[in-house]
Design an enzyme around this catalytic site. Structure first.
Site, mmCIF file in Angstrom:
data_model
loop_
_atom_site.group_PDB
_atom_site.id
_atom_site.type_symbol
_atom_site.label_atom_id
_atom_site.label_comp_id
_atom_site.label_asym_id
_atom_site.label_seq_id
_atom_site.Cartn_x
_atom_site.Cartn_y
_atom_site.Cartn_z
ATOM 1 N N ASP A 1 -3.203 17.004 -6.326
ATOM 2 C CA ASP A 1 -2.007 16.149 -6.365
ATOM 3 C C ASP A 1 -1.290 16.353 -7.705
ATOM 4 O O ASP A 1 -1.927 16.321 -8.763
ATOM 5 C CB ASP A 1 -2.477 14.694 -6.211
ATOM 6 C CG ASP A 1 -1.342 13.715 -5.989
ATOM 7 O OD1 ASP A 1 -0.304 14.126 -5.441
ATOM 8 O OD2 ASP A 1 -1.521 12.531 -6.337
ATOM 9 N N HIS A 2 0.015 16.565 -7.666
ATOM 10 C CA HIS A 2 0.839 16.699 -8.885
ATOM 11 C C HIS A 2 0.268 17.692 -9.897
ATOM 12 O O HIS A 2 0.046 17.348 -11.063
ATOM 13 C CB HIS A 2 1.033 15.334 -9.564
ATOM 14 C CG HIS A 2 1.871 14.400 -8.760
ATOM 15 N ND1 HIS A 2 3.236 14.538 -8.640
ATOM 16 C CD2 HIS A 2 1.536 13.324 -7.992
ATOM 17 C CE1 HIS A 2 3.706 13.582 -7.841
ATOM 18 N NE2 HIS A 2 2.691 12.836 -7.427
ATOM 19 N N HIS B 1 6.230 5.820 -7.618
ATOM 20 C CA HIS B 1 4.786 5.653 -7.764
ATOM 21 C C HIS B 1 4.465 4.251 -8.321
ATOM 22 O O HIS B 1 5.297 3.647 -8.996
ATOM 23 C CB HIS B 1 4.227 6.713 -8.727
ATOM 24 C CG HIS B 1 4.259 8.097 -8.152
ATOM 25 N ND1 HIS B 1 5.130 9.070 -8.577
ATOM 26 C CD2 HIS B 1 3.521 8.668 -7.158
ATOM 27 C CE1 HIS B 1 4.928 10.184 -7.881
ATOM 28 N NE2 HIS B 1 3.964 9.972 -7.015
ATOM 29 N N GLY B 2 3.257 3.795 -8.043
ATOM 30 C CA GLY B 2 2.781 2.555 -8.652
ATOM 31 C C GLY B 2 3.017 1.318 -7.801
ATOM 32 O O GLY B 2 3.409 1.405 -6.627
ATOM 33 N N HIS C 1 5.878 10.897 -1.253
ATOM 34 C CA HIS C 1 5.016 10.338 -2.307
ATOM 35 C C HIS C 1 5.354 8.853 -2.479
ATOM 36 O O HIS C 1 6.296 8.344 -1.875
ATOM 37 C CB HIS C 1 5.271 11.078 -3.625
ATOM 38 C CG HIS C 1 4.584 12.410 -3.688
ATOM 39 N ND1 HIS C 1 3.576 12.685 -4.576
ATOM 40 C CD2 HIS C 1 4.756 13.530 -2.951
ATOM 41 C CE1 HIS C 1 3.167 13.929 -4.393
ATOM 42 N NE2 HIS C 1 3.867 14.465 -3.407
#
Ligand code: G3H
Ligand code: 13P
Ligand code: ZN
Length: 316
Positions: free
Chosen positions: A81-82, A179-180, A210
């Site tokens: 991932d990433h 994200h988050g 994502h």
């Protein structure tokens, strides 16, 4: 059985999305396999750079290989991932990962293409597939922080050229998520208009979403009631996953929601049992709750119940 994400996407495209779940430790690994086997769903294990560093990258690999033996019916991809260039190369050379993400989305268009193409060439030579990213999500990732106002939605006009020139196998698109645990500070939601435009220029090409945790309000309330402080946490409406899947999203990334399950389980458990200090009983509770969470998520994704059809397709 470890397969490439390409195989999973061929089976899923336009019908359902595959859950891509990040793991860091044994309890997540066991809960993840159990939940997917219980709901008969194919899945993607995501390993971030941070996860590889948390204990040791070899530990994660050994755990996943062991889980593959413990749950022989599971069909899954192992995905970085990433990744940056160096981590992608390390994963490609390891012979363990079936898929890597090169995330050069913070670079300009030409540099993003050049870096992605370099990784694609190395990966394809070894039968490994590559996810790339165009556009930028808000939120914090390991090597770059982007506030929501600076997040750049994927420009559908560039998407076809990016895919053709980079040779990537799937494309992560920025369509309003971040994200988050604190998404959509205003009234924003998923930008289906942008997603629809991207699908028009890339028909049949697997897209990735994502930042797709739902941050369930009930979970947040329980965490806060047990001593946490996650005021204002908010996520993606999981009932929209199916619509995204119809528009070409075949992989939906979920990490934060799993962390929330971990936080809720541990906060409530130790609040109720202040005298407890054994790690195994709580570990068991977490594995069971995480498995339940994964199975529920797969219902939203539409991946639940797809394992037998996928197995048949793979045996042809
Ligand atoms: O997008 C990032 C993922 O949630 C992984 O998070 O880098 O803290 O492991 P991490
Ligand atoms: P969340 O933070 O919404 O779970 O997103 C995870 C992710 O995109 C991992 O790559
Ligand atoms: Zn991500």
């Amino acid at each position: 059985m470890i397969v490439t994400t390409k195989k999973l996407f061929e089976a899923a495209y336009g019908k359902y999305a595959i859950g891509a779940y990040n793991i860091n430790n044994l309890e997540q690994c066991m809960g993840l396999f159990q939940g997917n086997v219980d709901s008969k769903a194919p899945f993607i294990i995501q390993i971030s750079k941070g996860a590889r560093k948390y204990s040791d990258k070899r530990m994660l690999e050994a755990m996943i290989r062991a889980a593959d033996e413990i749950f022989p019916e599971a069909i899954f991809a192992v995905h970085l991932d990433h990744g940056d260039e160096a981590t992608c190369i390390d994963c490609i050379e390891s012979g363990f990962y079936s898929s890597v993400m090169i995330d050069a989305s913070h670079e300009d268009f030409e540099t993003n293409i050049a870096i992605t193409k370099k990784i694609v060439d190395l990966a394809h030579a070894r039968g490994i597939v590559v996810e790339a990213e165009l556009g930028q999500l808000g939120g914090v990732e390991e090597h770059v922080a982007v506030d929501e106002s600076n997040a750049k939605l994927t420009d559908p006009k560039n998407a076809k050229e990016f895919v053709e020139r980079s040779g990537c196998d799937s494309l992560a698109v920025a369509i309003g998520t971040s994200h988050g645990a604190f998404k959509f500070s205003g009234t924003q939601g998923l930008r289906f208009d942008v997603l629809g435009e991207i699908q028009k220029v890339l028909p049949g090409f697997p897209l990735v979403m994502h930042g797709s945790s739902s941050v369930p309000q009930e979970e947040v309330a329980r965490i806060n009631a047990a001593g946490g402080n996650l005021k204002g946490a908010k996520g993606v409406d999981a009932t929209q996953f199916r619509r995204a899947a119809e528009l070409g999203v075949t992989k939906i990334n979920i990490d934060t929601d799993g962390r929330l399950v971990w936080t809720r389980v541990h906060r409530e458990y130790f609040l109720a049992k202040p005298e407890e200090f054994d790690l195994r009983p709580i570990g068991k509770v977490f594995m069971a709750e995480y498995a339940k969470f994964i199975a529920q998520k797969n219902d939203y994704l539409g991946s639940a119940g797809q394992l037998d059809a996928l197995r048949q397709m793979l045996s042809k």
